[in-house]
Design a protein around this motif. Structure first.
Motif, PDB file in Angstrom:
ATOM      1  N   HIS A 130      16.549 -35.447  37.049  1.00  0.00           N
ATOM      2  CA  HIS A 130      17.187 -34.131  36.922  1.00  0.00           C
ATOM      3  C   HIS A 130      18.339 -34.124  37.246  1.00  0.00           C
ATOM      4  CE1 HIS A 130      13.211 -32.638  35.861  1.00  0.00           C
ATOM      5  NE2 HIS A 130      12.591 -33.480  36.862  1.00  0.00           N
ATOM      6  N   MET A 131      19.022 -35.208  37.555  1.00  0.00           N
ATOM      7  CA  MET A 131      20.318 -35.112  38.072  1.00  0.00           C
ATOM      8  C   MET A 131      21.537 -34.539  37.045  1.00  0.00           C
ATOM      9  SD  MET A 131      20.419 -35.917  41.250  1.00  0.00           S
ATOM     10  CE  MET A 131      22.129 -36.369  41.558  1.00  0.00           C
ATOM     11  N   ASN A 132      20.967 -34.600  35.598  1.00  0.00           N
ATOM     12  CA  ASN A 132      22.021 -34.441  34.495  1.00  0.00           C
ATOM     13  C   ASN A 132      21.540 -32.994  33.930  1.00  0.00           C
ATOM     14  OD1 ASN A 132      19.767 -35.403  33.322  1.00  0.00           O
ATOM     15  ND2 ASN A 132      20.845 -36.788  32.153  1.00  0.00           N
ATOM     16  N   ASN A 133      20.337 -32.483  34.302  1.00  0.00           N
ATOM     17  CA  ASN A 133      19.974 -31.285  33.655  1.00  0.00           C
ATOM     18  C   ASN A 133      19.735 -30.117  34.586  1.00  0.00           C
ATOM     19  OD1 ASN A 133      17.357 -32.177  34.615  1.00  0.00           O
ATOM     20  ND2 ASN A 133      16.421 -31.425  33.214  1.00  0.00           N
ATOM     21  N   GLU A 134      20.125 -30.208  36.102  1.00  0.00           N
ATOM     22  CA  GLU A 134      20.030 -29.098  36.959  1.00  0.00           C
ATOM     23  C   GLU A 134      21.484 -29.211  37.542  1.00  0.00           C
ATOM     24  OE1 GLU A 134      16.847 -30.065  39.820  1.00  0.00           O
ATOM     25  OE2 GLU A 134      15.377 -29.676  37.975  1.00  0.00           O
ATOM     26  N   HIS A 135      22.105 -28.146  37.220  1.00  0.00           N
ATOM     27  CA  HIS A 135      23.571 -28.175  37.895  1.00  0.00           C
ATOM     28  C   HIS A 135      23.830 -26.601  38.537  1.00  0.00           C
ATOM     29  CE1 HIS A 135      24.752 -31.311  35.185  1.00  0.00           C
ATOM     30  NE2 HIS A 135      23.994 -30.661  34.191  1.00  0.00           N
ATOM     31  N   VAL A 136      24.797 -26.788  39.553  1.00  0.00           N
ATOM     32  CA  VAL A 136      25.268 -25.523  40.148  1.00  0.00           C
ATOM     33  C   VAL A 136      26.445 -25.568  40.352  1.00  0.00           C
ATOM     34  CG1 VAL A 136      25.015 -24.176  42.549  1.00  0.00           C
ATOM     35  CG2 VAL A 136      23.144 -25.705  42.037  1.00  0.00           C
ATOM     36  N   VAL A 137      27.100 -24.386  39.755  1.00  0.00           N
ATOM     37  CA  VAL A 137      28.440 -24.349  39.441  1.00  0.00           C
ATOM     38  C   VAL A 137      29.074 -23.154  40.108  1.00  0.00           C
ATOM     39  CG1 VAL A 137      30.569 -24.433  37.903  1.00  0.00           C
ATOM     40  CG2 VAL A 137      28.348 -25.789  37.314  1.00  0.00           C
ATOM     41  N   LEU A 138      29.970 -23.274  40.943  1.00  0.00           N
ATOM     42  CA  LEU A 138      30.713 -21.943  41.635  1.00  0.00           C
ATOM     43  C   LEU A 138      32.029 -21.699  40.650  1.00  0.00           C
ATOM     44  CD1 LEU A 138      31.308 -20.001  43.870  1.00  0.00           C
ATOM     45  CD2 LEU A 138      32.613 -21.601  45.186  1.00  0.00           C
ATOM     46  N   ALA A 139      32.049 -20.574  40.258  1.00  0.00           N
ATOM     47  CA  ALA A 139      33.069 -19.910  39.494  1.00  0.00           C
ATOM     48  C   ALA A 139      34.076 -18.965  40.297  1.00  0.00           C
ATOM     49  CB  ALA A 139      32.834 -19.645  38.004  1.00  0.00           C
ATOM     50  N   LEU A 140      35.089 -19.210  40.291  1.00  0.00           N
ATOM     51  CA  LEU A 140      36.068 -18.066  41.108  1.00  0.00           C
ATOM     52  C   LEU A 140      36.740 -17.071  39.880  1.00  0.00           C
ATOM     53  CD1 LEU A 140      37.910 -20.307  43.692  1.00  0.00           C
ATOM     54  CD2 LEU A 140      35.739 -19.139  43.934  1.00  0.00           C
ATOM     55  N   ASP A 141      36.871 -16.010  40.307  1.00  0.00           N
ATOM     56  CA  ASP A 141      37.528 -15.124  39.334  1.00  0.00           C
ATOM     57  C   ASP A 141      38.819 -15.308  39.307  1.00  0.00           C
ATOM     58  OD1 ASP A 141      37.771 -12.952  37.767  1.00  0.00           O
ATOM     59  OD2 ASP A 141      37.903 -11.540  39.170  1.00  0.00           O
ATOM     60  N   THR A 142      39.332 -16.367  38.489  1.00  0.00           N
ATOM     61  CA  THR A 142      40.768 -16.886  38.391  1.00  0.00           C
ATOM     62  C   THR A 142      40.900 -17.082  36.682  1.00  0.00           C
ATOM     63  OG1 THR A 142      40.259 -19.164  38.616  1.00  0.00           O
ATOM     64  CG2 THR A 142      40.741 -17.812  40.625  1.00  0.00           C
ATOM     65  N   GLY A 143      39.873 -17.060  36.103  1.00  0.00           N
ATOM     66  CA  GLY A 143      40.085 -17.517  34.751  1.00  0.00           C
ATOM     67  C   GLY A 143      40.121 -19.070  34.447  1.00  0.00           C
ATOM     68  N   ASP A 144      39.949 -20.059  35.638  1.00  0.00           N
ATOM     69  CA  ASP A 144      40.067 -21.291  35.551  1.00  0.00           C
ATOM     70  C   ASP A 144      38.694 -21.550  35.063  1.00  0.00           C
ATOM     71  OD1 ASP A 144      42.511 -21.445  36.443  1.00  0.00           O
ATOM     72  OD2 ASP A 144      41.772 -21.637  38.682  1.00  0.00           O
ATOM     73  N   SER A 145      38.800 -22.763  34.263  1.00  0.00           N
ATOM     74  CA  SER A 145      37.590 -23.374  33.607  1.00  0.00           C
ATOM     75  C   SER A 145      37.030 -24.511  34.657  1.00  0.00           C
ATOM     76  CB  SER A 145      37.563 -24.112  32.374  1.00  0.00           C
ATOM     77  OG  SER A 145      36.609 -24.360  31.762  1.00  0.00           O
ATOM     78  N   TYR A 146      35.554 -24.397  35.061  1.00  0.00           N
ATOM     79  CA  TYR A 146      34.960 -25.423  35.696  1.00  0.00           C
ATOM     80  C   TYR A 146      33.849 -26.205  35.097  1.00  0.00           C
ATOM     81  CZ  TYR A 146      37.032 -22.499  39.336  1.00  0.00           C
ATOM     82  OH  TYR A 146      37.975 -21.729  40.248  1.00  0.00           O
ATOM     83  N   ALA A 147      33.844 -27.636  35.128  1.00  0.00           N
ATOM     84  CA  ALA A 147      33.173 -28.291  34.379  1.00  0.00           C
ATOM     85  C   ALA A 147      32.148 -28.791  34.958  1.00  0.00           C
ATOM     86  CB  ALA A 147      33.984 -29.645  33.516  1.00  0.00           C
ATOM     87  N   PHE A 148      30.645 -29.039  34.357  1.00  0.00           N
ATOM     88  CA  PHE A 148      29.612 -29.228  34.722  1.00  0.00           C
ATOM     89  C   PHE A 148      28.765 -30.591  33.702  1.00  0.00           C
ATOM     90  CE2 PHE A 148      28.330 -25.607  32.783  1.00  0.00           C
ATOM     91  CZ  PHE A 148      27.219 -25.747  31.974  1.00  0.00           C
TER      92      PHE A 148
END
Length: 148
Positions: A130-148
């Motif tokens: 489940h390490m590769n199909n359960e993700h938690v990502v914090l996205a800030l309101d900056t328009g920057d892209s966050y990878a998971f």
């Protein structure tokens, strides 16, 4: 119509801990960005094997409410105030499903969103990783892209 069919198949044969079906290793890779009360999500479902799956459902949950009206990609349906589910399409052994792109409107502007991605339904397959199909990502309101 596809969204209605998608939800009808969701049920007791969930991905976590199921042991009656084939073994498959579903994974999600993608990116997310937040800007101007819109969350952009792009992800690619993959199957590391050892068995192919005819379909699965990925769930995307947010820490904030979605706007009432959404234009969702084909094969996707809203599943609550903060939740969207999308079918992956066929997941061949050691292959990819369909690429999923979403532009989700938020009810109101927020400084950050926590995005949770996981498998909602996989046809009863066993997935021991489940390490590769359960993700938690914090996205800030900056328009920057966050990878998971």
């Amino acid at each position: 119509m596809a969204g209605l069919l998608l939800l009808a198949g969701v049920g007791g044969a969930g991905g976590a801990g199921a042991s009656a079906g084939p073994e498959a290793d579903v994974a999600y890779h993608g990116r997310v960005s937040l800007g101007h009360a819109q969350l952009r999500v792009w992800l690619v479902p993959e199957n590391e094997g050892p068995s192919a799956l005819p379909n699965a459902t990925v769930r995307i949950r947010l820490s904030t409410d979605l706007a009432d009206r959404q234009e969702l990609a084909e094969g996707c349906a809203r599943a609550g105030l903060r939740e969207v589910v999308c079918e992956t399409g066929a997941l061949p052994e050691h292959g990819q499903g369909r690429h999923i792109g979403l532009l989700l409107a938020l009810r109101e502007p927020v400084p950050e969103v926590v995005l949770r991605v996981d498998t909602y339904w996989n046809g009863g397959a066993t997935d021991r990783n489940h390490m590769n199909n359960e993700h938690v990502v914090l996205a800030l309101d900056t328009g920057d892209s966050y990878a998971f």
